[in-house]
Design an enzyme around this catalytic site. Structure first.
Site, PDB file in Angstrom:
ATOM      1  N   CYS A   1      -5.022  13.248  13.310  1.00  0.00           N
ATOM      2  CA  CYS A   1      -4.891  11.824  13.010  1.00  0.00           C
ATOM      3  C   CYS A   1      -4.862  11.034  14.305  1.00  0.00           C
ATOM      4  O   CYS A   1      -4.277  11.479  15.291  1.00  0.00           O
ATOM      5  CB  CYS A   1      -3.602  11.579  12.224  1.00  0.00           C
ATOM      6  SG  CYS A   1      -3.318   9.849  11.872  1.00  0.00           S
TER       7      CYS A   1
ATOM      8  N   ASP B   1       4.887   0.875  12.112  1.00  0.00           N
ATOM      9  CA  ASP B   1       3.646   0.255  11.626  1.00  0.00           C
ATOM     10  C   ASP B   1       3.478  -1.186  12.081  1.00  0.00           C
ATOM     11  O   ASP B   1       2.452  -1.812  11.777  1.00  0.00           O
ATOM     12  CB  ASP B   1       3.583   0.333  10.094  1.00  0.00           C
ATOM     13  CG  ASP B   1       3.455   1.765   9.595  1.00  0.00           C
ATOM     14  OD1 ASP B   1       3.680   1.997   8.399  1.00  0.00           O
ATOM     15  OD2 ASP B   1       3.142   2.654  10.415  1.00  0.00           O
TER      16      ASP B   1
ATOM     17  N   ARG C   1      -8.568  -0.453   5.130  1.00  0.00           N
ATOM     18  CA  ARG C   1      -7.725   0.558   4.500  1.00  0.00           C
ATOM     19  C   ARG C   1      -6.379  -0.028   4.084  1.00  0.00           C
ATOM     20  O   ARG C   1      -5.768   0.436   3.138  1.00  0.00           O
ATOM     21  CB  ARG C   1      -7.460   1.717   5.463  1.00  0.00           C
ATOM     22  CG  ARG C   1      -8.692   2.511   5.846  1.00  0.00           C
ATOM     23  CD  ARG C   1      -8.295   3.742   6.623  1.00  0.00           C
ATOM     24  NE  ARG C   1      -7.400   4.579   5.808  1.00  0.00           N
ATOM     25  CZ  ARG C   1      -6.986   5.782   6.214  1.00  0.00           C
ATOM     26  NH1 ARG C   1      -7.351   6.245   7.396  1.00  0.00           N
ATOM     27  NH2 ARG C   1      -6.192   6.496   5.443  1.00  0.00           N
TER      28      ARG C   1
ATOM     29  N   ARG D   1       0.776  15.013  13.070  1.00  0.00           N
ATOM     30  CA  ARG D   1       1.476  14.697  11.811  1.00  0.00           C
ATOM     31  C   ARG D   1       1.577  15.940  10.924  1.00  0.00           C
ATOM     32  O   ARG D   1       0.938  16.022   9.881  1.00  0.00           O
ATOM     33  CB  ARG D   1       0.772  13.566  11.080  1.00  0.00           C
ATOM     34  CG  ARG D   1       0.737  12.277  11.873  1.00  0.00           C
ATOM     35  CD  ARG D   1       0.014  11.171  11.154  1.00  0.00           C
ATOM     36  NE  ARG D   1       0.775  10.655  10.027  1.00  0.00           N
ATOM     37  CZ  ARG D   1       0.335   9.662   9.249  1.00  0.00           C
ATOM     38  NH1 ARG D   1      -0.859   9.136   9.482  1.00  0.00           N
ATOM     39  NH2 ARG D   1       1.041   9.203   8.243  1.00  0.00           N
TER      40      ARG D   1
ATOM     41  N   LYS E   1       0.846  -1.209   0.000  1.00  0.00           N
ATOM     42  CA  LYS E   1       0.000   0.000   0.000  1.00  0.00           C
ATOM     43  C   LYS E   1       0.875   1.249   0.000  1.00  0.00           C
ATOM     44  O   LYS E   1       0.681   2.172  -0.790  1.00  0.00           O
ATOM     45  CB  LYS E   1      -0.901   0.031   1.241  1.00  0.00           C
ATOM     46  CG  LYS E   1      -1.557   1.394   1.486  1.00  0.00           C
ATOM     47  CD  LYS E   1      -2.415   1.401   2.728  1.00  0.00           C
ATOM     48  CE  LYS E   1      -1.697   1.613   4.016  1.00  0.00           C
ATOM     49  NZ  LYS E   1      -1.349   3.014   4.319  1.00  0.00           N
TER      50      LYS E   1
HETATM   51  C1  EPZ Z   1       4.435   7.100   6.263  1.00  0.00           C
HETATM   52  O1  EPZ Z   1       3.686   8.202   6.788  1.00  0.00           O
HETATM   53  C2  EPZ Z   1       3.476   5.909   6.227  1.00  0.00           C
HETATM   54  N1  EPZ Z   1       2.335   6.229   5.393  1.00  0.00           N
HETATM   55  C3  EPZ Z   1       2.992   5.587   7.637  1.00  0.00           C
HETATM   56  O2  EPZ Z   1       2.220   4.382   7.575  1.00  0.00           O
HETATM   57  C4  EPZ Z   1       4.190   5.304   8.521  1.00  0.00           C
HETATM   58  O3  EPZ Z   1       3.749   5.119   9.838  1.00  0.00           O
HETATM   59  C5  EPZ Z   1       5.168   6.496   8.473  1.00  0.00           C
HETATM   60  O4  EPZ Z   1       5.543   6.781   7.121  1.00  0.00           O
HETATM   61  C6  EPZ Z   1       6.442   6.214   9.246  1.00  0.00           C
HETATM   62  O5  EPZ Z   1       7.068   5.076   8.785  1.00  0.00           O
HETATM   63  C7  EPZ Z   1       2.438   6.065   4.052  1.00  0.00           C
HETATM   64  O6  EPZ Z   1       3.466   5.728   3.507  1.00  0.00           O
HETATM   65  C8  EPZ Z   1       1.206   6.326   3.251  1.00  0.00           C
HETATM   66  P1  EPZ Z   1       6.563  10.513   8.192  1.00  0.00           P
HETATM   67  P2  EPZ Z   1       4.283   9.699   6.716  1.00  0.00           P
HETATM   68  O7  EPZ Z   1       6.437  11.809   7.457  1.00  0.00           O
HETATM   69  O8  EPZ Z   1       5.148   9.844   5.528  1.00  0.00           O
HETATM   70  C9  EPZ Z   1       7.131  13.840  11.578  1.00  0.00           C
HETATM   71  C10 EPZ Z   1       0.319   2.998   7.811  1.00  0.00           C
HETATM   72  O9  EPZ Z   1      -0.039   2.458   8.864  1.00  0.00           O
HETATM   73  N2  EPZ Z   1       7.006  14.834  10.492  1.00  0.00           N
HETATM   74  O10 EPZ Z   1       7.694   9.651   7.852  1.00  0.00           O
HETATM   75  O11 EPZ Z   1       3.141  10.609   6.888  1.00  0.00           O
HETATM   76  C11 EPZ Z   1       5.821  13.068  11.797  1.00  0.00           C
HETATM   77  O12 EPZ Z   1       4.918  13.759  12.597  1.00  0.00           O
HETATM   78  C12 EPZ Z   1       0.807   4.469   7.864  1.00  0.00           C
HETATM   79  O13 EPZ Z   1       0.357   2.443   6.713  1.00  0.00           O
HETATM   80  C13 EPZ Z   1       7.175  16.166  10.786  1.00  0.00           C
HETATM   81  O14 EPZ Z   1       7.423  16.542  11.937  1.00  0.00           O
HETATM   82  O15 EPZ Z   1       5.192   9.710   8.046  1.00  0.00           O
HETATM   83  C14 EPZ Z   1       6.336  11.784  12.413  1.00  0.00           C
HETATM   84  O16 EPZ Z   1       6.529  11.985  13.770  1.00  0.00           O
HETATM   85  C15 EPZ Z   1       0.493   5.135   9.155  1.00  0.00           C
HETATM   86  N3  EPZ Z   1       7.043  17.059   9.769  1.00  0.00           N
HETATM   87  C16 EPZ Z   1       7.678  11.570  11.714  1.00  0.00           C
HETATM   88  O17 EPZ Z   1       8.067  12.833  11.191  1.00  0.00           O
HETATM   89  C17 EPZ Z   1       6.792  16.672   8.462  1.00  0.00           C
HETATM   90  O18 EPZ Z   1       6.679  17.526   7.571  1.00  0.00           O
HETATM   91  C18 EPZ Z   1       7.643  10.556  10.578  1.00  0.00           C
HETATM   92  O19 EPZ Z   1       6.541  10.843   9.761  1.00  0.00           O
HETATM   93  C19 EPZ Z   1       6.645  15.308   8.187  1.00  0.00           C
HETATM   94  C20 EPZ Z   1       6.760  14.401   9.214  1.00  0.00           C
END
Ligand code: EPZ
Length: 422
Positions: free
Chosen positions: A117, A309, A401, A122, A22
């Site tokens: 969320c 995850d 999902r 996030r 996904k």
């Molecule tokens: C991806 O989300 C995945 N989603 C998530 O999987 C997964 O949990 C996550 O990466 C971490 O591995 C998809 O790929 C669709 P991040 P993403 O930006 O990209 C902070 C599932 O269950 N951050 O890597 O949104 C953020 O708050 C989903 O399939 C900022 O501070 O996650 C978090 O603490 C849930 N500012 C950390 O970084 C930003 O601009 C990592 O988030 C972006 C992120």
């Protein structure tokens, strides 16, 4: 509103095939925007998140469909409405990853700012920081991120690290904006997740020039344009991890076909530490448990560390461990909606900030529980397989999902799950 009724305990045995990823499919579907024609993607799973993303692409002007053989095709010849509407983005945060490709393709994009969320805070500040460094003018208007680059984007050295390490979709957004930017871009502290490597490989197949794939430093030589592509997405390592825990929590023996152990080193290591056997096979592995579940300490990290995850699923497993385990959530410090629900099933979990102390119990008990987000709900299903009696899991839409009709894949292995509509 579907509910799962799960009878336990059961012991799983047999074989299951792992679907396409996904989290690789979503950014790769966004990349099709850059192709300016008909792209065909293989092994994209049939999930509600994929349907929502297809709806989003349709709203932008793309035509999207499935061939008889299940391949997903996206025709992005026309993009006449570069706007990601609130009504779609509020249903799926990953919609944010159309921002970069739309900006690169159209010189302008509006995407609803993702809201709250269940798994915690996030923000997308790092996405915007990276796009601004490529030359985009960005402002917020009535809840929409408005990004403009009428003269096009220009390559830059960009640091994408954040307070919790790298960002997966942030890297995807900036990468997709940089592939047609003028000159060279270097992304430092890029996410190294296999899903990002898959996106980069797909973009290179479309004509991009990306090197350093799989490392925290991505170097991109901007090119004039990309072409449509035929591409097969990688297997879903989080789905595979979930099925591995299903075998482990039921003391079963399950053969996983079409899963890439090389993408799951930290996960397999943790399973072996707690007494689960993981034997490599031709195109996957065999997972089994004979003895007691041992204890373990888990800290979630960016790839190649232990994935957030799979945190909830391993918490369900360790709740039956022989002693105390400690789980520290370093990526989404509030990602613990499953804790209270597992405690309703007689687990003994104590949360203190981003840490949960898991005091292992002899057995779990069936109960009515509530799903809150995708991975938390998977953990409740796994706990239901091992628990004594009946577990009912409400709000199953959370599971749909990310897992394609999970009950139809677990029941042939010996699970007793009924989906009921209420
Ligand atoms: C991806 O989300 C995945 N989603 C998530 O999987 C997964 O949990 C996550 O990466 C971490 O591995 C998809 O790929 C669709 P991040 P993403 O930006 O990209 C902070 C599932 O269950 N951050 O890597 O949104 C953020 O708050 C989903 O399939 C900022 O501070 O996650 C978090 O603490 C849930 N500012 C950390 O970084 C930003 O601009 C990592 O988030 C972006 C992120």
């Amino acid at each position: 509103m579907d509910v799962f009724r799960i009878e336990g305990p059961v012991r799983l045995s047999g074989a299951v095939g792992i679907n396409g990823s996904k989290n690789a499919s979503l950014p790769i579907m966004a990349a099709a925007i850059l192709g300016g024609g008909k792209s065909v993607l293989r092994a994209v799973p049939e999930l509600s998140d994929i349907s929502v993303f297809s709806e989003l692409l349709g709203q932008l002007g793309c035509k999207v469909g499935r061939d008889d053989n299940g391949d997903l095709w996206i025709d992005s010849t026309v993009i006449d409405n570069p706007v990601g509407e609130y009504e779609i983005v509020r249903r799926m945060r990953a919609s944010i990853c159309v921002l970069g490709p739309l900006l690169a393709r159209c010189g302008r994009a509006e995407v609803s700012m993702p809201g709250g969320c269940a798994i915690g805070d996030r923000p997308v500040d790092i996405h915007l920081r990276g796009l601004r460094q490529l030359g985009a003018q960005i402002h917020l208007k009535n809840g929409y991120i408005v990004a403009e680059a009428p003269q096009g984007l220009t390559g830059k050295d960009i640091f994408l690290g954040g307070p919790f390490g790298s960002t997966v979709l942030g890297t995807a957004n900036v990468l997709m904006a940089a592939v047609t930017a003028k000159g060279q871009t270097v992304i430092e502290s890029a996410a190294c997740e296999p899903e990002i490597a898959d996106l980069a490989n797909c973009l290179n197949k479309m004509g991009a020039k990306i090197s350093g794939i799989g490392s925290p430093r991505l170097t991109i030589q901007g090119v004039k344009r990309l072409e449509p592509v035929e591409y097969g997405v990688i297997p879903d390592r989080i789905e595979a991890g979930t099925f591995m825990v299903a075998a482990a929590i039921t003391a079963g023996e399950v053969r996983l076909a079409h899963c890439r152990l090389d993408d799951m080193v930290a996960v397999v290591d943790k399973l072996r530490n707690v007494g689960v056997a993981v034997e490599r096979s031709d195109d996957g592995c065999v997972v089994s448990r004979r003895g007691a579940i041992k204890t373990a300490d888990i800290t979630t990290q960016s790839y190649p560390g232990f994935p957030t995850d799979l945190q909830a699923q391993f918490m369900a497993l360790l709740s039956l461990g022989e002693g105390n385990s400690v789980i520290i959530e370093k990526i989404f410090p509030d990602r613990f909606m499953h804790v209270a629900e597992l405690n309703r099933m007689a687990a003994n979990l104590r949360k203190e900030g981003p840490t949960v102390i898991v005091a292992g119990v002899k057995k779990l008990m069936g109960a009515a529980v509530m799903a809150s987000d995708l991975r938390a709900s998977a953990a409740l299903v796994l706990a239901g397989l091992a628990a004594e009696g009946t577990t009912t899991v409400q709000r199953v839409y959370h599971i749909d999902r990310g897992y394609e009709r999970i009950e139809e894949r677990l029941n042939p292995l010996g699970a007793k799950i009924i989906r009921e509509s209420i």
